[in-house]
Design a protein around this motif. Structure first.
Motif, PDB file in Angstrom:
ATOM      1  N   CYS A   9       0.832  -1.190   0.000  1.00  0.00           N
ATOM      2  CA  CYS A   9       0.000   0.000   0.000  1.00  0.00           C
ATOM      3  C   CYS A   9       0.875   1.253   0.000  1.00  0.00           C
ATOM      4  O   CYS A   9       1.767   1.381   0.838  1.00  0.00           O
ATOM      5  CB  CYS A   9      -0.880  -0.029   1.239  1.00  0.00           C
ATOM      6  SG  CYS A   9      -1.861   1.460   1.434  1.00  0.00           S
ATOM      7  N   GLU A  11       0.048   4.047   0.985  1.00  0.00           N
ATOM      8  CA  GLU A  11      -0.295   4.860   2.145  1.00  0.00           C
ATOM      9  C   GLU A  11       0.329   4.321   3.429  1.00  0.00           C
ATOM     10  O   GLU A  11       0.950   5.041   4.185  1.00  0.00           O
ATOM     11  CB  GLU A  11      -1.822   4.890   2.292  1.00  0.00           C
ATOM     12  CG  GLU A  11      -2.302   5.592   3.538  1.00  0.00           C
ATOM     13  CD  GLU A  11      -2.951   6.932   3.216  1.00  0.00           C
ATOM     14  OE1 GLU A  11      -3.087   7.251   2.036  1.00  0.00           O
ATOM     15  OE2 GLU A  11      -3.309   7.629   4.163  1.00  0.00           O
ATOM     16  N   CYS A  12       0.136   3.038   3.671  1.00  0.00           N
ATOM     17  CA  CYS A  12       0.562   2.497   4.964  1.00  0.00           C
ATOM     18  C   CYS A  12       1.638   1.433   4.830  1.00  0.00           C
ATOM     19  O   CYS A  12       2.184   0.974   5.826  1.00  0.00           O
ATOM     20  CB  CYS A  12      -0.643   1.922   5.706  1.00  0.00           C
ATOM     21  SG  CYS A  12      -1.305   0.445   4.924  1.00  0.00           S
ATOM     22  N   CYS A  38      -5.696  -2.442   0.250  1.00  0.00           N
ATOM     23  CA  CYS A  38      -4.793  -2.989   1.247  1.00  0.00           C
ATOM     24  C   CYS A  38      -5.569  -3.540   2.436  1.00  0.00           C
ATOM     25  O   CYS A  38      -6.786  -3.416   2.525  1.00  0.00           O
ATOM     26  CB  CYS A  38      -3.785  -1.936   1.697  1.00  0.00           C
ATOM     27  SG  CYS A  38      -4.311  -0.920   3.072  1.00  0.00           S
ATOM     28  N   ARG A  40      -5.812  -2.516   5.277  1.00  0.00           N
ATOM     29  CA  ARG A  40      -6.492  -1.478   6.079  1.00  0.00           C
ATOM     30  C   ARG A  40      -7.567  -0.746   5.286  1.00  0.00           C
ATOM     31  O   ARG A  40      -8.015   0.321   5.661  1.00  0.00           O
ATOM     32  CB  ARG A  40      -5.456  -0.496   6.620  1.00  0.00           C
ATOM     33  CG  ARG A  40      -4.492  -1.173   7.575  1.00  0.00           C
ATOM     34  CD  ARG A  40      -3.492  -0.198   8.142  1.00  0.00           C
ATOM     35  NE  ARG A  40      -2.487  -0.917   8.923  1.00  0.00           N
ATOM     36  CZ  ARG A  40      -1.414  -0.329   9.465  1.00  0.00           C
ATOM     37  NH1 ARG A  40      -1.217   0.961   9.302  1.00  0.00           N
ATOM     38  NH2 ARG A  40      -0.557  -1.039  10.155  1.00  0.00           N
ATOM     39  N   HIS A  42      -7.436   0.883   2.557  1.00  0.00           N
ATOM     40  CA  HIS A  42      -7.101   1.963   1.628  1.00  0.00           C
ATOM     41  C   HIS A  42      -7.238   1.401   0.224  1.00  0.00           C
ATOM     42  O   HIS A  42      -6.942   0.241  -0.006  1.00  0.00           O
ATOM     43  CB  HIS A  42      -5.657   2.431   1.822  1.00  0.00           C
ATOM     44  CG  HIS A  42      -5.334   2.848   3.216  1.00  0.00           C
ATOM     45  ND1 HIS A  42      -4.248   2.368   3.913  1.00  0.00           N
ATOM     46  CD2 HIS A  42      -5.982   3.690   4.046  1.00  0.00           C
ATOM     47  CE1 HIS A  42      -4.229   2.923   5.119  1.00  0.00           C
ATOM     48  NE2 HIS A  42      -5.265   3.714   5.229  1.00  0.00           N
TER      49      HIS A  42
HETATM   50 ZN   LIG Z   1      -2.973   0.983   3.328  1.00  0.00          ZN
END
Ligand SMILES: [Zn+2]
Length: 63
Positions: A9, A11-12, A38, A40, A42
């Motif tokens: 991801c 983002e994370c 992902c 989470r 996202h």
């Molecule tokens: Zn993520």
């Protein structure tokens, strides 16, 4: 050449799964994009070249 594509991801950094791919027009011509999600939840729609999707070759991580 079979399994689900996995990437990370943006983002994370968690594990992300490629849900589907599509081709979008850009100024440089058609570019293949992938919809990823992902762990989470996202999600992103990004050009494949922005993702670590490479069945045969993974670029070294540059952190
Ligand atoms: Zn993520």
């Amino acid at each position: 050449m079979s399994v689900v594509d996995l990437t990370s991801c943006p983002e994370c950094g968690g594990a992300a799964e490629v849900e589907w791919r599509t081709v979008l027009e850009s100024t440089d011509g058609p570019v293949e994009h992938a919809r990823i999600r992902c762990v989470r939840r996202h999600w992103f729609l990004l050009p494949l070249e922005r993702l670590a999707i490479a069945p045969a070759y993974r670029p070294p991580r540059g952190h």
